[in-house]
Scaffold this active site. Structure first.
Site, PDB file in Angstrom:
ATOM      1  N   GLU A  47       0.777  -1.233   0.122  1.00  9.15           N
ATOM      2  CA  GLU A  47       0.062   0.027  -0.047  1.00  9.15           C
ATOM      3  C   GLU A  47       1.184   1.125   0.055  1.00  9.15           C
ATOM      4  O   GLU A  47       1.925   1.317   0.643  1.00  9.15           O
ATOM      5  CB  GLU A  47      -0.773  -0.023   1.348  1.00  9.15           C
ATOM      6  CG  GLU A  47      -1.468   1.132   1.573  1.00  9.15           C
ATOM      7  CD  GLU A  47      -2.250   1.305   2.810  1.00  9.15           C
ATOM      8  OE1 GLU A  47      -1.571   0.705   4.010  1.00  9.15           O
ATOM      9  OE2 GLU A  47      -3.328   1.653   3.153  1.00  9.15           O
ATOM     10  N   ASN A 111      -6.921   6.390  -1.652  1.00  7.45           N
ATOM     11  CA  ASN A 111      -5.919   5.299  -1.504  1.00  7.45           C
ATOM     12  C   ASN A 111      -6.079   4.158  -2.313  1.00  7.45           C
ATOM     13  O   ASN A 111      -6.804   3.461  -2.105  1.00  7.45           O
ATOM     14  CB  ASN A 111      -6.106   4.970   0.103  1.00  7.45           C
ATOM     15  CG  ASN A 111      -4.765   4.064   0.513  1.00  7.45           C
ATOM     16  OD1 ASN A 111      -4.133   3.633  -0.331  1.00  7.45           O
ATOM     17  ND2 ASN A 111      -4.695   3.957   1.866  1.00  7.45           N
ATOM     18  N   LYS A 128      -9.418   2.302  -1.969  1.00 10.52           N
ATOM     19  CA  LYS A 128      -9.787   1.584  -0.510  1.00 10.52           C
ATOM     20  C   LYS A 128     -11.196   2.228  -0.032  1.00 10.52           C
ATOM     21  O   LYS A 128     -11.335   3.311   0.202  1.00 10.52           O
ATOM     22  CB  LYS A 128      -8.457   2.170   0.354  1.00 10.52           C
ATOM     23  CG  LYS A 128      -8.594   1.482   1.790  1.00 10.52           C
ATOM     24  CD  LYS A 128      -7.283   1.928   2.610  1.00 10.52           C
ATOM     25  CE  LYS A 128      -7.092   1.169   3.943  1.00 10.52           C
ATOM     26  NZ  LYS A 128      -5.926   1.849   4.415  1.00 10.52           N
ATOM     27  N   GLU A 147      -5.844   8.981   7.774  1.00  7.64           N
ATOM     28  CA  GLU A 147      -6.304   8.246   6.442  1.00  7.64           C
ATOM     29  C   GLU A 147      -7.665   9.113   6.091  1.00  7.64           C
ATOM     30  O   GLU A 147      -8.284   9.381   4.848  1.00  7.64           O
ATOM     31  CB  GLU A 147      -6.637   7.176   6.374  1.00  7.64           C
ATOM     32  CG  GLU A 147      -5.184   6.153   6.183  1.00  7.64           C
ATOM     33  CD  GLU A 147      -5.341   4.802   5.789  1.00  7.64           C
ATOM     34  OE1 GLU A 147      -5.973   4.638   4.884  1.00  7.64           O
ATOM     35  OE2 GLU A 147      -4.819   3.967   6.567  1.00  7.64           O
ATOM     36  N   CYS A 173      -4.896  -2.964   2.813  1.00 12.20           N
ATOM     37  CA  CYS A 173      -4.666  -2.957   4.471  1.00 12.20           C
ATOM     38  C   CYS A 173      -5.887  -2.879   5.394  1.00 12.20           C
ATOM     39  O   CYS A 173      -6.392  -4.053   5.458  1.00 12.20           O
ATOM     40  CB  CYS A 173      -3.737  -1.710   4.511  1.00 12.20           C
ATOM     41  SG  CYS A 173      -3.058  -1.654   6.420  1.00 12.20           S
ATOM     42  N   ASN A 198       0.165  -1.115   5.659  1.00 12.48           N
ATOM     43  CA  ASN A 198       1.267  -0.393   6.510  1.00 12.48           C
ATOM     44  C   ASN A 198       0.558  -0.434   7.811  1.00 12.48           C
ATOM     45  O   ASN A 198      -0.422   0.111   7.942  1.00 12.48           O
ATOM     46  CB  ASN A 198       1.225   0.980   6.014  1.00 12.48           C
ATOM     47  CG  ASN A 198       1.961   1.287   4.743  1.00 12.48           C
ATOM     48  OD1 ASN A 198       2.996   1.877   4.777  1.00 12.48           O
ATOM     49  ND2 ASN A 198       1.291   1.441   3.485  1.00 12.48           N
TER      50      ASN A 198
HETATM   51  N1  CDT Z   1      -3.138   1.266   6.459  1.00 11.86           N
HETATM   52  C1  CDT Z   1      -4.004   0.662   7.436  1.00 11.86           C
HETATM   53  O1  CDT Z   1      -4.959   0.785   6.741  1.00 11.86           O
HETATM   54  N2  CDT Z   1      -3.441   0.695   8.425  1.00 11.86           N
HETATM   55  C2  CDT Z   1      -4.472   0.103   9.295  1.00 11.86           C
HETATM   56  C3  CDT Z   1      -3.951   0.694  10.850  1.00 11.86           C
HETATM   57  C4  CDT Z   1      -4.899   0.618  11.741  1.00 11.86           C
HETATM   58  S1  CDT Z   1      -4.834   1.338  13.123  1.00 11.86           S
HETATM   59  C5  CDT Z   1      -5.611   2.821  12.990  1.00 11.86           C
HETATM   60  C6  CDT Z   1      -4.492  -1.529   9.582  1.00 11.86           C
HETATM   61  O2  CDT Z   1      -5.719  -1.884   9.483  1.00 11.86           O
HETATM   62  O3  CDT Z   1      -3.545  -1.945   9.662  1.00 11.86           O
END
Ligand code: CDT
Length: 315
Positions: A47, A111, A128, A147, A173, A198
């Site tokens: 991502e 995204n 996304k 985000e 993600c 990420n």
């Molecule tokens: N990039 C991304 O979507 N990361 C989220 C972090 C969640 S915590 C705010 C994930 O679900 O891995």
């Protein structure tokens, strides 16, 4: 004859704020060259692969965010060499990036992930849907997860594409935490779900052991692959980005729910597996034969209700 596709997850280690797009593209190209040397034909990159995971930062000037982190065209002069390499090798790929687009006179930011064919053509795009985090500045927090500020909810829905003799779907993600997303793809025949991520090692909202966060990542991947009878490739960008850690554990999961390959570093690392795409057919014919066993007449609540409400029958 079995349908085999030799697939890989091309994990990226840290990309710092000061790192140029060119340097990242060179790293992606090195991973692609490794994939080619191993006979791989399809690669999943992370991502927002081209920059640091910028939603962790608050910027006072929104133009700075657009200029530093978003792509206005794809491929761009900087990313074109990656497309050229892939075409020369005959490798298809998934790539995540922050997309800025003008639509009906309005600037929109998503995204995004794309599916690129071995001929170097963009055949699919996904924006996304599940955006985690918050939109407001949290100056007391150790880092931000903005985000909801920097991106709109994707407007393309969940779709699949036939590529390299496989039915592929894309997620990004946080989508991997939502069973609905996998079901929407496998109801359209997906047999390979692709996803870049990420994920901060630290939980922004409450203290949580890092190992538990990885545990959740692993059990989700295994469960989603099995319950949807699909191959699943999940690729991390990870390591310490300017001191902010994200975990690795990129993986390839078989429709049986078994992890067949997993990274062991938090650096640039390629894992690969020669996947039998027909492996799920028995499962799709029996236990997870949707047409025979799903009961949508009892699933109405999944569409009608967003947040949970406590509505027991006995008051
Ligand atoms: N990039 C991304 O979507 N990361 C989220 C972090 C969640 S915590 C705010 C994930 O679900 O891995």
């Amino acid at each position: 004859m079995t349908r085999k596709l030799h697939v890989a997850a091309a994990q990226l280690g840290a990309v710092h704020l000061a790192d140029s797009r060119e340097s990242v593209v060179n790293r992606l190209r090195a991973l692609l060259a490794q994939a080619h040397a191993r006979g791989v034909k399809f690669v999943v990159f992370p991502e927002t692969a081209l920059t640091t995971f910028f939603p962790r930062y608050w910027f006072d000037d929104p133009r700075e965010v657009d200029d530093r982190f978003f792509e206005r065209t794809m491929p761009s002069p900087v990313t074109q060499p990656l497309f050229d390499d892939a075409k020369r090798y005959g490798i298809g790929f998934y790539l995540g990036y922050a997309e800025l687009t003008e639509q009906e006179g309005r600037t929109r930011r998503f995204n995004t992930a794309i599916l690129v064919s071995p001929a170097g053509e963009i055949v699919g795009k996904y924006r996304k849907v599940h955006l985690p985090g918050h939109a407001e500045h949290k100056p007391q927090a150790a880092f931000q997860h903005l985000e909801k500020k920097y991106f709109e909810v994707g407007d393309l829905g969940f779709r699949t594409w036939r590529m390299q003799d496989a039915i592929m779907g894309m997620l990004i993600c946080n989508d991997r935490r939502w069973p609905e997303a996998f079901r929407a793809l496998t109801l359209q025949g997906a047999e390979l779900v692709t996803l870049g991520f990420n994920t901060p090692t630290e939980n922004l909202h409450y203290p949580e052991p890092p190992a538990l966060r990885v545990h959740h990542h692993l059990i989700m991947a295994q469960a989603m692959a099995f319950m949807n009878a699909t191959w699943l490739i999940e690729t991390a960008k990870c390591g310490f980005e300017d001191g902010f850690r994200m975990f690795g554990n990129s993986l390839i999961v078989a429709p049986s729910g078994e992890i067949v390959a997993k990274t062991v570093t938090e650096d640039d690392e390629l894992i690969n597996f020669d996947a039998d795409l027909d492996l799920a057919q028995d499962l799709k014919r029996t236990m997870f034969n949707y047409a025979a066993h799903r009961r949508p007449e009892h699933y109405r609540i999944l569409i009608d209700r967003v947040g949970a409400q406590t509505t027991p029958q006995n008051g």
